[in-house]
Motif scaffolding. Structure first.
Motif, PDB file in Angstrom:
ATOM      1  N   ALA A 202      37.405  33.378 -10.287  1.00  0.00           N
ATOM      2  CA  ALA A 202      37.177  32.781  -8.964  1.00  0.00           C
ATOM      3  C   ALA A 202      36.903  33.876  -7.939  1.00  0.00           C
ATOM      4  O   ALA A 202      37.586  34.906  -7.935  1.00  0.00           O
ATOM      5  N   ILE A 203      35.885  33.650  -7.129  1.00  0.00           N
ATOM      6  CA  ILE A 203      35.556  34.592  -6.052  1.00  0.00           C
ATOM      7  C   ILE A 203      35.468  33.774  -4.767  1.00  0.00           C
ATOM      8  O   ILE A 203      34.742  32.773  -4.711  1.00  0.00           O
ATOM      9  N   ALA A 204      36.217  34.181  -3.742  1.00  0.00           N
ATOM     10  CA  ALA A 204      36.237  33.407  -2.500  1.00  0.00           C
ATOM     11  C   ALA A 204      35.994  34.316  -1.314  1.00  0.00           C
ATOM     12  O   ALA A 204      36.426  35.475  -1.298  1.00  0.00           O
ATOM     13  N   GLY A 205      35.285  33.788  -0.301  1.00  0.00           N
ATOM     14  CA  GLY A 205      35.068  34.551   0.928  1.00  0.00           C
ATOM     15  C   GLY A 205      33.592  34.767   1.163  1.00  0.00           C
ATOM     16  O   GLY A 205      32.766  33.876   0.950  1.00  0.00           O
ATOM     17  N   HIS A 206      33.251  35.989   1.554  1.00  0.00           N
ATOM     18  CA  HIS A 206      31.855  36.334   1.810  1.00  0.00           C
ATOM     19  C   HIS A 206      31.698  37.826   1.626  1.00  0.00           C
ATOM     20  O   HIS A 206      32.642  38.498   1.190  1.00  0.00           O
ATOM     21  N   PHE A 207      30.512  38.335   1.946  1.00  0.00           N
ATOM     22  CA  PHE A 207      30.207  39.728   1.618  1.00  0.00           C
ATOM     23  C   PHE A 207      31.236  40.708   2.197  1.00  0.00           C
ATOM     24  O   PHE A 207      31.663  41.636   1.518  1.00  0.00           O
ATOM     25  N   PRO A 362      24.964  37.373  -7.855  1.00  0.00           N
ATOM     26  CA  PRO A 362      25.236  35.932  -7.878  1.00  0.00           C
ATOM     27  C   PRO A 362      26.103  35.514  -6.689  1.00  0.00           C
ATOM     28  O   PRO A 362      26.203  34.329  -6.378  1.00  0.00           O
ATOM     29  N   GLU A 363      26.712  36.499  -6.022  1.00  0.00           N
ATOM     30  CA  GLU A 363      27.564  36.185  -4.872  1.00  0.00           C
ATOM     31  C   GLU A 363      26.756  35.804  -3.648  1.00  0.00           C
ATOM     32  O   GLU A 363      27.315  35.453  -2.594  1.00  0.00           O
ATOM     33  N   ALA A 364      25.436  35.858  -3.754  1.00  0.00           N
ATOM     34  CA  ALA A 364      24.577  35.461  -2.632  1.00  0.00           C
ATOM     35  C   ALA A 364      24.897  34.035  -2.186  1.00  0.00           C
ATOM     36  O   ALA A 364      24.791  33.701  -1.003  1.00  0.00           O
TER      37      ALA A 364
END
Ligand SMILES: Cc1cc2nc3c(=O)[nH]c(=O)nc-3n(C[C@H](O)[C@H](O)[C@H](O)COP(=O)(O)OP(=O)(O)OC[C@H]3O[C@@H](n4cnc5c(N)ncnc54)[C@H](O)[C@@H]3O)c2cc1C
Length: 421
Positions: A202-207, A362-364
């Protein structure tokens, strides 16, 4: 034919076992005196897992790692932005493993010693310099126990000595320190109850502010999984601490920012509170170089292409390097030609990935959600159309060589029974 490998990390040990598999004698020189399970979480994508399974290490991977089934992105309020299946669930013939980097290194060291003999991995030997003469490579190592410098000679030397590679420095003496990308990562691994399905990254937030959490194997207490977490943030400093995988710090460095990131699917502050050792690491890479192979010497893994962790690829690509170099040696008996061909085929692809990894990857999707809906959303489809989300994911996977159909159809780099010469 005899090979020296400098560095007994993930790439160096894979290289040693691969050479042994094709009947080439090899000796690994590792700087640390005792290999202990250092590091926290690392992801092995199906392209890397395939190679370790083809080396006969599938059961071991399954024992120490977690077969990751999903990658999920959330905004900073924990609202889901994008979910994609991973590993076998995404159609690959091999799983993705999330794993403790140190346990992986210990497992690879033990497997190498079991197959090649104890003497094949010489710990406590730090590479100093090399010379090429008379169709051989001569290298000098500091024996850290005796303080003596020892010499060895081989037909090929493979530099697998990581982001601070001393082998690379010999060819690029003016390169200096890795490049800081303006962000710091705080990382840890701790026993915790499973979150979501117990097999999700899981990845949460922004750049500029994000957290990452994923299980990396069984926990030591019943009902827990060993869980890797990362807090990552843009910082104002221009001079970060020198990157050191083992620098320990307290949570006050980042807790003001992330101390309230408590979601219905993950209590991040509680995860941090339950952690005893937190490691700080600056986000760094190096500029791609225009040559890895110099006659009988070449580079693999982080020594060749240290990259930012976008898309979690460094470990897998390091393994693939070792296997492609082995394939090049199988295809061409002349080591100088083989190393030149490995360089010509592999380096442009890795250089491209290194540069792409400076972007969002992919976090774009997460970043778009932040830009278009900084206060959250009712429906993600109103913020980012499904086709846009799909195209972000597809574009990255193709660039990273993570196309399931292509990987499944590709013949093995090192076919069973293949021998050198
Ligand atoms: C201690 C440590 C902890 C890490 N923790 C993580 C982590 O938690 N998560 C993650 O994603 N990545 C981590 N990494 C990096 C990760 O292992 C690599 O990005 C990736 O797996 C590529 O592996 P590699 O074999 O090319 O490099 P590495 O795994 O870095 O291995 C390089 C090896 O070379 C040895 N070495 C260095 N200099 C010399 C020398 N002069 N002579 C002989 N040997 C030398 C090092 O001791 C090391 O064992 C860590 C690396 C290290 C060294």
């Amino acid at each position: 034919m005899k090979v020296m490998v400098v560095g007994g990390g993930i790439s160096g040990l894979t290289m040693a076992m691969s050479l042994h598999q094709i009947g080439v004698p090899v000796r690994v020189y590792e700087a640390v005196r005792e290999v202990s399970p250092l590091g926290v979480g690392l992801n092995l994508q199906p392209n890397g897992v395939r190679e370790l399974i083809e080396l006969g290490l599938g059961e071991e991977l399954d024992r120490i790692g977690t077969a990751t089934r999903n990658l999920c992105f959330f905004n900073k309020f924990g609202q889901p932005v994008w979910r994609e299946p991973r590993g076998r669930d995404a159609g690959f013939d091999w799983p993705q493993y999330s794993i403790h980097r140190g346990k992986l290194q210990v497992m690879l060291t033990e497997a190498t010693r079991a197959r090649l003999g104890n003497a094949a991995v010489r710990t406590g030997h730090q590479f100093q310099r090399l010379e090429q003469r008379g169709g051989k490579v001569v290298a000098w190592f500091l024996d850290r126990q005796t303080g003596q410098v020892v010499e060895d000679e081989a037909d090929i030397l493979v530099g697998a000595d990581g982001i601070h590679s001393a082998v690379r420095r010999q060819f690029y003496p003016g390169e200096g320190e890795p490049l800081f990308a303006g962000q710091i990562l705080w990382r840890a691994a701790v026993d915790a109850p499973p979150f979501l399905d117990g097999a999700t990254m899981a990845i949460a937030g922004h750049f500029h502010q994000r957290i990452v959490a994923y299980p990396i194997g069984p926990g030591s207490k019943p009902g827990t999984l060993l869980t890797n977490w990362i807090a990552q943030m843009t910082v104002a400093t221009e001079a970060p601490p020198r990157e050191d995988w083992n620098r320990k710090v307290g949570k006050e460095r980042f807790f003001d920012t992330f101390g309230h990131w408590k979601f219905d699917w993950l209590d991040f502050p509680a995860l941090v509170e339950s952690t005893s050792e937190i490691f700080e690491f600056p986000l760094v890479d190096r500029h791609p170089v225009d040559r890895w192979s110099f006659d009988r010497v070449t580079l693999i893994g982080d020594a060749a292409h240290p990259m930012q962790p976008t898309g979690s690829q460094a470990g897998s690509q390091a393994i693939v390097d070792a296997r492609m170099l082995t394939a090049a040696l199988l295809a061409d008996r002349d080591p100088v030609m083989a190393l030149a061909k490995y360089d010509a085929v592999r380096r442009p692809v890795m250089n491209d990935i290194t540069l792409r990894n400076r972007g969002f990857g992919p976090e774009a999707a997460m970043q778009l959600a932040e830009e278009r809906a900084p206060h959250g959303f009712a429906r993600i489809e109103d913020v980012i159309p499904r086709e846009e989300l799909e195209s972000i994911s597809r574009g990255f996977q193709q660039a990273a060589g993570l196309d399931a159909a292509a990987l499944n159809a590709r013949p093995s780099f090192v076919p069973p029974g293949a021998r050198f010469g």
